[in-house]
Every structure is written in structure tokens, then in C-alpha cells.
Design a protein around this motif. Structure first.
Motif, PDB file in Angstrom:
ATOM      1  N   ILE A  14      35.634  19.324  22.780  1.00 20.21           N
ATOM      2  CA  ILE A  14      37.067  19.305  22.523  1.00 20.21           C
ATOM      3  C   ILE A  14      37.577  18.985  23.807  1.00 20.21           C
ATOM      4  CG2 ILE A  14      39.116  20.516  21.721  1.00 20.21           C
ATOM      5  CD1 ILE A  14      37.420  19.679  19.405  1.00 20.21           C
ATOM      6  N   ILE A  15      38.331  17.947  23.926  1.00 19.54           N
ATOM      7  CA  ILE A  15      39.381  17.542  25.161  1.00 19.54           C
ATOM      8  C   ILE A  15      40.569  17.700  25.007  1.00 19.54           C
ATOM      9  CG2 ILE A  15      39.771  15.602  26.682  1.00 19.54           C
ATOM     10  CD1 ILE A  15      37.355  14.085  25.546  1.00 19.54           C
ATOM     11  N   GLU A  16      40.930  19.057  25.569  1.00 20.39           N
ATOM     12  CA  GLU A  16      42.362  19.370  25.648  1.00 20.39           C
ATOM     13  C   GLU A  16      43.287  18.531  26.893  1.00 20.39           C
ATOM     14  OE1 GLU A  16      44.906  23.402  25.706  1.00 20.39           O
ATOM     15  OE2 GLU A  16      42.792  23.288  25.366  1.00 20.39           O
ATOM     16  N   LYS A  17      42.522  18.405  27.743  1.00 20.27           N
ATOM     17  CA  LYS A  17      43.271  17.701  29.033  1.00 20.27           C
ATOM     18  C   LYS A  17      42.159  16.822  29.917  1.00 20.27           C
ATOM     19  CE  LYS A  17      46.584  19.440  31.227  1.00 20.27           C
ATOM     20  NZ  LYS A  17      47.432  20.424  32.337  1.00 20.27           N
ATOM     21  N   PHE A  18      42.818  15.889  29.822  1.00 24.14           N
ATOM     22  CA  PHE A  18      41.734  14.760  30.600  1.00 24.14           C
ATOM     23  C   PHE A  18      42.584  13.778  31.275  1.00 24.14           C
ATOM     24  CE2 PHE A  18      38.115  12.046  31.282  1.00 24.14           C
ATOM     25  CZ  PHE A  18      36.913  12.939  31.428  1.00 24.14           C
ATOM     26  N   HIS A  19      42.948  14.121  32.535  1.00 28.89           N
ATOM     27  CA  HIS A  19      44.047  12.993  33.252  1.00 28.89           C
ATOM     28  C   HIS A  19      43.708  12.778  34.784  1.00 28.89           C
ATOM     29  CE1 HIS A  19      47.998  12.789  35.453  1.00 28.89           C
ATOM     30  NE2 HIS A  19      48.066  11.784  34.588  1.00 28.89           N
ATOM     31  N   PHE A  20      43.455  11.600  34.801  1.00 30.54           N
ATOM     32  CA  PHE A  20      43.378  11.113  36.263  1.00 30.54           C
ATOM     33  C   PHE A  20      44.634  10.797  37.120  1.00 30.54           C
ATOM     34  CE2 PHE A  20      39.160   9.340  34.425  1.00 30.54           C
ATOM     35  CZ  PHE A  20      38.253   9.822  35.375  1.00 30.54           C
ATOM     36  N   SER A  21      44.337  10.855  38.201  1.00 26.17           N
ATOM     37  CA  SER A  21      45.586  10.767  39.085  1.00 26.17           C
ATOM     38  C   SER A  21      45.002  10.035  40.602  1.00 26.17           C
ATOM     39  CB  SER A  21      46.300  11.884  39.298  1.00 26.17           C
ATOM     40  OG  SER A  21      45.628  12.953  40.100  1.00 26.17           O
ATOM     41  N   ASP A  22      45.724   9.110  41.121  1.00 25.71           N
ATOM     42  CA  ASP A  22      45.292   8.608  42.245  1.00 25.71           C
ATOM     43  C   ASP A  22      46.441   8.551  43.385  1.00 25.71           C
ATOM     44  OD1 ASP A  22      43.932   7.199  44.177  1.00 25.71           O
ATOM     45  OD2 ASP A  22      43.059   5.483  42.747  1.00 25.71           O
ATOM     46  N   ALA A  23      46.389   9.468  44.216  1.00 23.94           N
ATOM     47  CA  ALA A  23      47.491   9.690  44.972  1.00 23.94           C
ATOM     48  C   ALA A  23      47.102   8.986  46.529  1.00 23.94           C
ATOM     49  CB  ALA A  23      47.889  11.133  45.326  1.00 23.94           C
ATOM     50  N   GLY A  24      47.966   8.483  47.264  1.00 24.49           N
ATOM     51  CA  GLY A  24      47.999   7.877  48.372  1.00 24.49           C
ATOM     52  C   GLY A  24      48.090   6.342  48.193  1.00 24.49           C
ATOM     53  N   PHE A  35      41.144  18.524  34.101  1.00 27.24           N
ATOM     54  CA  PHE A  35      40.627  18.422  32.889  1.00 27.24           C
ATOM     55  C   PHE A  35      40.440  19.902  32.356  1.00 27.24           C
ATOM     56  CE2 PHE A  35      37.295  19.603  35.619  1.00 27.24           C
ATOM     57  CZ  PHE A  35      36.461  20.646  34.800  1.00 27.24           C
ATOM     58  N   LYS A  36      40.542  19.972  30.968  1.00 24.01           N
ATOM     59  CA  LYS A  36      40.345  21.326  30.284  1.00 24.01           C
ATOM     60  C   LYS A  36      39.387  20.797  29.175  1.00 24.01           C
ATOM     61  CE  LYS A  36      42.811  25.276  28.451  1.00 24.01           C
ATOM     62  NZ  LYS A  36      44.104  25.929  28.258  1.00 24.01           N
ATOM     63  N   LEU A  37      38.231  21.387  28.940  1.00 23.24           N
ATOM     64  CA  LEU A  37      37.317  21.086  27.947  1.00 23.24           C
ATOM     65  C   LEU A  37      36.778  22.306  27.142  1.00 23.24           C
ATOM     66  CD1 LEU A  37      35.432  18.219  29.826  1.00 23.24           C
ATOM     67  CD2 LEU A  37      37.376  17.842  28.271  1.00 23.24           C
ATOM     68  N   SER A  38      36.260  22.081  26.071  1.00 21.90           N
ATOM     69  CA  SER A  38      35.578  23.066  25.290  1.00 21.90           C
ATOM     70  C   SER A  38      34.419  22.720  24.373  1.00 21.90           C
ATOM     71  CB  SER A  38      36.418  24.116  24.596  1.00 21.90           C
ATOM     72  OG  SER A  38      37.170  23.278  23.931  1.00 21.90           O
ATOM     73  N   VAL A  39      33.614  23.595  24.257  1.00 22.55           N
ATOM     74  CA  VAL A  39      32.488  23.373  23.219  1.00 22.55           C
ATOM     75  C   VAL A  39      32.792  24.204  22.074  1.00 22.55           C
ATOM     76  CG1 VAL A  39      29.849  23.275  22.531  1.00 22.55           C
ATOM     77  CG2 VAL A  39      30.986  22.762  24.971  1.00 22.55           C
ATOM     78  N   VAL A  40      32.706  23.500  20.925  1.00 23.69           N
ATOM     79  CA  VAL A  40      33.263  24.459  19.723  1.00 23.69           C
ATOM     80  C   VAL A  40      32.285  24.042  18.544  1.00 23.69           C
ATOM     81  CG1 VAL A  40      35.670  24.213  20.384  1.00 23.69           C
ATOM     82  CG2 VAL A  40      34.738  22.675  18.805  1.00 23.69           C
ATOM     83  N   ARG A  41      32.160  24.987  17.706  1.00 15.97           N
ATOM     84  CA  ARG A  41      31.491  24.906  16.415  1.00 15.97           C
ATOM     85  C   ARG A  41      32.453  25.059  15.323  1.00 15.97           C
ATOM     86  NH1 ARG A  41      26.123  28.336  14.060  1.00 15.97           N
ATOM     87  NH2 ARG A  41      25.944  26.903  12.281  1.00 15.97           N
ATOM     88  N   PHE A  42      32.362  24.333  14.311  1.00 12.94           N
ATOM     89  CA  PHE A  42      33.144  24.545  12.978  1.00 12.94           C
ATOM     90  C   PHE A  42      32.334  25.105  12.071  1.00 12.94           C
ATOM     91  CE2 PHE A  42      35.006  21.063  15.367  1.00 12.94           C
ATOM     92  CZ  PHE A  42      36.600  21.387  15.282  1.00 12.94           C
ATOM     93  N   LEU A  43      32.365  26.381  11.812  1.00  9.93           N
ATOM     94  CA  LEU A  43      31.645  27.124  11.036  1.00  9.93           C
ATOM     95  C   LEU A  43      32.398  27.971   9.942  1.00  9.93           C
ATOM     96  CD1 LEU A  43      28.712  28.604  10.716  1.00  9.93           C
ATOM     97  CD2 LEU A  43      29.461  30.119  12.257  1.00  9.93           C
ATOM     98  N   GLU A  44      32.009  27.665   8.836  1.00 12.16           N
ATOM     99  CA  GLU A  44      32.321  28.251   7.626  1.00 12.16           C
ATOM    100  C   GLU A  44      34.134  28.078   7.625  1.00 12.16           C
ATOM    101  OE1 GLU A  44      28.864  31.159   7.217  1.00 12.16           O
ATOM    102  OE2 GLU A  44      30.770  31.945   7.839  1.00 12.16           O
ATOM    103  N   GLY A  45      34.689  27.070   7.769  1.00 14.52           N
ATOM    104  CA  GLY A  45      36.040  26.772   8.006  1.00 14.52           C
ATOM    105  C   GLY A  45      36.776  27.308   9.174  1.00 14.52           C
ATOM    106  N   LYS A  46      36.153  27.711  10.043  1.00 11.42           N
ATOM    107  CA  LYS A  46      36.787  28.306  11.220  1.00 11.42           C
ATOM    108  C   LYS A  46      36.339  27.747  12.475  1.00 11.42           C
ATOM    109  CE  LYS A  46      36.723  33.089   9.637  1.00 11.42           C
ATOM    110  NZ  LYS A  46      36.324  34.391   9.705  1.00 11.42           N
TER     111      LYS A  46
END
Length: 277
Positions: A14-24, A35-46
Motif C-alpha cells: 500500500i502506497i500512502e505517500k510517495f512524493h519526489f521533490s527536487d530543491a535547488g 514515502f510511507k509504505l506498508s505491506v498488508v494482507r486482506f484476510l477474511e474481510g479485514k
């Protein structure tokens, strides 16, 4: 590859945040990836979060550096996958990593001391005796005797090698101290009537064992479904007891008593695979 391999539990990133920035400026700039990433499993509706990571790595670059964004992206994804792999290897024996469930009916020596114990379990070779009725008669009751039969239930859950194993201890029991007979009423016919209560209790335990054995138990909360089935079986048993007493007039109508005995015996034989032992 993960979804096509049925020996593994499928997961998603799951990608909750994925943002490139280039300053200068072009001559000197800082490329960052928040970034903010997670590995999830969809199990029995949850949705179950198995692993999560976040951060803001960056590269300082002079001029145009081809492939810098790709390098930063690869670094982030490698960290996520490697971190998740380590976590999964160290915490594999838990519900969220199981791919299937199974139930196991267990048997032990509990309630088998028929001579001295207060509670005994049903056994094909053992028939109740008046000595087993050790309680004090209820003065408010109009009955000559009363049998106290019950369901005994214990469970143990184990998560191992991707399998949720639910071991069940499930028995019909007779409680001596809560069962009674009035003095002067210890006839054989009445004892036979009381014995059938215990036999009916065994029948509904067998039905419950059969039902549980056929269930596809949930991995995350198997006890909830087991509890529902247990309560339903108990209600059905109580209804059967009430119908038995109503139709036989508490054993007074001999032909009806005999019919019930034959019917219960037939049903017990049909469910011999699930006999208490």
C-alpha cells in the motif's frame, strides 16, 4: 508470482505517500523522496498491516545525473522488501501469516474416573447406576429423578507452518452431585429413562463434532464461530430433551420410550465416526 503460488499467503504493498521533490538549481540540487509504505494482507474481510516503513531519503547532485530518481526509488523498495522479509521470518508463527485453517478433535483421560469423580463423560461401555445420582432431591420438583448432563468444551489454537490449528476437547458429561433420585423411586425403567438423557447428550455432541469438522474455520477468530455452533448444538439438545419428556410423559408411555431409545440408537450408529472415546 506471489498470487500464483498457492503455498504462500498473498500480500499487497500500500502506497500512502510517495512524493519526489527536487530543491535547488541545475548546478546543485537535492532530490528527495518522501514515502510511507506498508505491506498488508486482506484476510477474511479485514486489512491487516504486516509491516510499515516511512522516511525521506535524498541525494545531493551536481548537474544532471541520469537515473538518480530510479536509484532512490529502488533503494526505498529494497528497504521495504528486505525489512518485510526479515520481519516475516522472525514472526511467521502468527495468524496474519497463515494460509489455511484446520480443526483437530482431541481426546484425553479427563472425566474418565467413573468410580470416584464427580463428573463423568459418556462412554458406550458404561451405563448410569443409581449410585451416580448423588445430589439432594429438589423438594419443589414433581419429578422422581433428575439427570444433570452438560457439554464440556475446551480449545487450543496453534499457528505453525502457515496453518491455524484449532484443537478441540468436546465431551458430553454427567454431574453426579447435581443429579438426584428420590428414595423409593429407584426403578429400572426410570433409570433407563435417565440414561437416555445422557445418550441424547452424546448424540448432539457427535452432531457438533461432525459440524465443526466440516467447517472452514476463520483464521483470525475461530473461537467466535465455534462458540456459535456450540450454543446452537446446546439449544438443539435441550429441545430434544424437552420433546423426549413431552412425548414419553417422562418415560411413563413405554412404547414411546422404546421408540425414542431405538431412534437415538440408530442416530448414534449413523454418527459412529464421531463417538466419544
Amino acid at each position: 508470482m506471489v498470487h500464483s503460488d498457492t503455498t504462500l499467503a498473498p500480500v499487497s504493498i500500500i502506497i500512502e505517500k510517495f512524493h519526489f521533490s527536487d530543491a535547488g538549481s541545475i548546478t546543485k540540487h537535492t532530490l528527495s523522496l518522501e514515502f510511507k509504505l506498508s505491506v498488508v494482507r486482506f484476510l477474511e474481510g479485514k486489512e491487516i498491516v504486516l509491516y510499515a516503513t516511512n522516511g525521506k531519503p535524498s541525494f545531493i547532485s551536481t548537474g544532471v545525473t541520469p537515473g538518480l530518481a530510479e536509484k532512490l526509488l529502488k533503494q526505498v523498495l529494497d528497504a521495504l522488501i528486505n525489512g518485510f522479509e526479515q520481519y516475516a521470518n522472525e514472526n511467521s508463527e502468527q495468524p496474519s501469516f497463515c494460509r489455511k485453517s484446520e480443526s483437530i478433535l482431541i481426546y484425553n483421560d479427563e472425566y474418565t474416573n467413573y468410580k470416584d469423580a464427580d463428573t463423568i463423560r459418556w462412554k458406550a461401555e458404561y451405563e448410569l447406576k443409581w449410585d451416580d445420582f448423588q445430589g439432594q432431591p429438589d423438594p419443589a420438583s414433581s419429578f422422581s429423578a433428575q439427570s444433570n448432563c452438560m457439554f464440556s468444551f475446551k480449545s487450543m489454537v496453534e499457528y505453525k507452518s502457515g496453518v491455524m490449528k484449532l484443537s478441540l476437547f468436546l465431551y458430553p458429561c454427567f454431574t453426579k452431585k447435581a443429579s438426584w433420585v428420590r428414595s423409593g423411586n429407584k426403578q429400572d425403567g426410570l433409570l433407563q429413562h435417565e440414561q437416555l438423557y445422557f445418550d441424547i447428550c452424546e448424540l448432539y455432541i457427535r452432531k457438533l463434532r461432525m459440524k465443526i469438522s466440516s467447517l472452514n474455520l476463520p483464521i483470525t477468530e475461530p473461537g467466535t464461530l465455534i462458540g456459535v455452533e456450540f450454543n446452537e448444538a446446546w439449544k438443539d439438545y435441550q429441545k430434544a430433551q424437552a420433546l423426549y419428556d413431552e412425548e414419553s410423559q417422562h418415560g411413563i408411555i413405554e412404547r414411546v420410550q422404546k421408540r425414542w431409545e431405538d431412534e437415538i440408537k440408530t442416530q448414534l450408529n449413523e454418527l459412529a465416526e464421531f463417538t466419544t472415546r
